[in-house]
Design an enzyme around this catalytic site. Structure first.
Site, PDB file in Angstrom:
ATOM      1  CG  PHE A   1      -3.439   4.442  -0.324  1.00 22.47           C
ATOM      2  CD1 PHE A   1      -4.340   3.715   0.421  1.00 22.47           C
ATOM      3  CD2 PHE A   1      -3.629   5.698   0.024  1.00 22.47           C
ATOM      4  CE1 PHE A   1      -5.331   3.943   1.287  1.00 22.47           C
ATOM      5  CE2 PHE A   1      -4.549   6.070   1.303  1.00 22.47           C
ATOM      6  CZ  PHE A   1      -5.383   5.182   1.782  1.00 22.47           C
ATOM      7  CG  ASP A   2       1.457   0.210  -5.033  1.00 23.37           C
ATOM      8  OD1 ASP A   2       2.103   0.951  -5.558  1.00 23.37           O
ATOM      9  OD2 ASP A   2       1.311  -1.160  -5.319  1.00 23.37           O
ATOM     10  N   GLY A   3      -0.374   2.185  -6.022  1.00 23.21           N
ATOM     11  CA  GLY A   3      -1.437   2.240  -6.852  1.00 23.21           C
ATOM     12  C   GLY A   3      -2.137   1.024  -7.498  1.00 23.21           C
TER      13      GLY A   3
END
Length: 301
Positions: A160-162
Site C-alpha cells: 500500500f501507498d500511504g
C-alpha cells in the site's frame, strides 16, 4: 437458505478484473451491446483466461483452506446481464474458484450493491464505478492491465501507498501547496497527532484481523507500506498505525525513490497507489490498483 457474511473479509470484483475479457470488450466498443451479447453466448463454453486480479482472488480464497473455515468471501459484481455473465460463471467453475454470489446489473454501475454485500474492497477496470464506490466510502481501485504476475507462491503479499490510500491526503495537500520543506516541518510538528484514515484503512484493518488468526510464524499474508516519505516524516506514520492498533509487516520509507524495484523485491501480488505516475511505473512489475482519491485525483475545472 439464509446466511450472512458479516464476519468475513469481502472482496467485490468485476468480471473484467477477474478474467481477460479484452476480445469481447472490443466487440462491445465496436459493435454495441447486442453484438457483445451474441458474442458471449456463442463463446460461453470457451474458458476465459485469468485477468489481472485473478491471482489475488485465488490467494484470498485459499486462505479459507488454511484456516479450515470460510473467512474470505469473493462476490462478482458486473455490468453484464445474467445472460452474458454465464460465460464468466462457467470460467469460475472451470478454475474451481469458490465464488457463488453475484450481481449482474445489465449495463449499470454495480456499486450500489457493495453495501448490501458488506464489501471491504472493490476492484474493477471501470474507473467511474471505482470513483463512485470511493465516494460512497468503500476501499476501491481500478485494476490496470499489464501488471506482471508473481512466481507461484501460496503467500499473499499486498503493498500500500500511504497518503491518500491508507491515510487521508491532508499531508499531501501541504506538500503540493507549499513544497517538501513545509511538508516536513508540518509532519515534524504533528508527529504525535495521528493522521486521519484514508479509503483503505478499513480494508487493512480487516486484513490485519485475518492475519491475527494465524500463528505469527506461519501467517500466509504479508503486508507492506511503500511510501515516498522519509525521515523526519516517518514518525507520524508509525505513531498513527500504533494508534490504530494495525500492524504492517514491512514499512519502506523511500524518500522519493522509484517504487518499482522495491515492489519487485517485496514480491507483491498487488500494489495500491493514488498517483497515476507511480501506478504506471509499478504496473510493469506488479498488478497495480489505482485509487482515484485525494488531491492528486481531483478533477480540475
Amino acid at each position: 437458505m439464509a446466511s450472512n457474511i458479516d464476519d468475513k473479509l469481502v472482496l467485490a470484483i468485476s468480471s473484467r478484473a477477474l478474467f481477460d475479457l479484452s476480445e469481447s470488450h472490443k466487440v462491445y466498443l465496436s459493435s454495441g451491446v447486442e453484438a457483445y451479447r451474441q458474442y458471449q453466448i456463442e463463446h460461453e463454453d470457451e474458458v476465459l483466461a485469468p485477468g489481472d486480479a485473478f491471482a489475488l482472488v485465488q490467494k484470498l480464497l485459499n486462505l479459507n483452506e488454511h484456516l479450515g473455515r470460510a473467512r474470505v468471501e469473493v462476490v462478482l459484481v458486473s455490468r453484464n446481464s445474467a445472460d452474458t455473465g454465464l460465460r464468466v460463471f462457467n470460467s469460475i467453475h472451470h478454475y474451481g474458484l469458490a465464488i457463488s454470489r453475484a450481481a449482474f446489473v445489465g449495463g449499470r454501475s454495480p456499486y450500489p450493491y457493495l453495501k448490501a454485500f458488506g464489501c471491504d474492497l472493490f476492484l474493477s477496470t471501470h474507473a467511474e464505478d471505482v470513483r463512485s464506490a470511493l465516494d460512497a466510502g468503500f476501499a476501491a481501485a481500478t485494476i490496470l492491465s499489464g501488471g506482471a504476475s508473481r512466481a507461484a507462491s501460496e503467500e499473499l503479499r499486498i503493498a500500500f501507498d500511504g497518503d491518500a490510500v491508507l491515510f487521508s491526503d491532508e499531508s499531501e495537500r501541504v506538500y503540493q501547496a507549499a513544497g517538501l520543506e513545509a511538508f516536513q516541518a508540518r509532519e515534524r510538528q504533528a508527529a504525535r497527532e495521528p493522521l486521519r484514515g484514508g479509503p483503505f484503512k478499513g480494508f487493512l484493518a480487516a486484513l490485519n484481523a485475518l492475519q491475527r488468526e494465524f500463528p505469527e510464524d506461519a501467517c500466509p499474508i504479508r503486508t507492506a507500506l511503500v511510501t515516498a516519505r522519509s525521515a523526519p516524516a516517518h514518525e507520524r506514520v508509525i505513531r498513527t498505525l500504533r494508534e490504530w492498533d494495525i500492524r504492517l509487516d514491512e514499512s519502506l520509507f523511500l524518500g522519493g525513490l522509484t517504487k518499482s524495484a522495491f515492489l519487485e523485491a517485496f514480491a507483491a501480488d498487488v500494489f495500491f497507489d493514488d498517483q497515476t505516475g507511480h501506478c504506471e511505473l509499478a504496473r510493469e512489475v506488479v498488478a497495480t490498483g489505482h485509487v482515484p482519491h485525494g488531491i492528486s485525483n481531483e478533477i480540475k475545472p
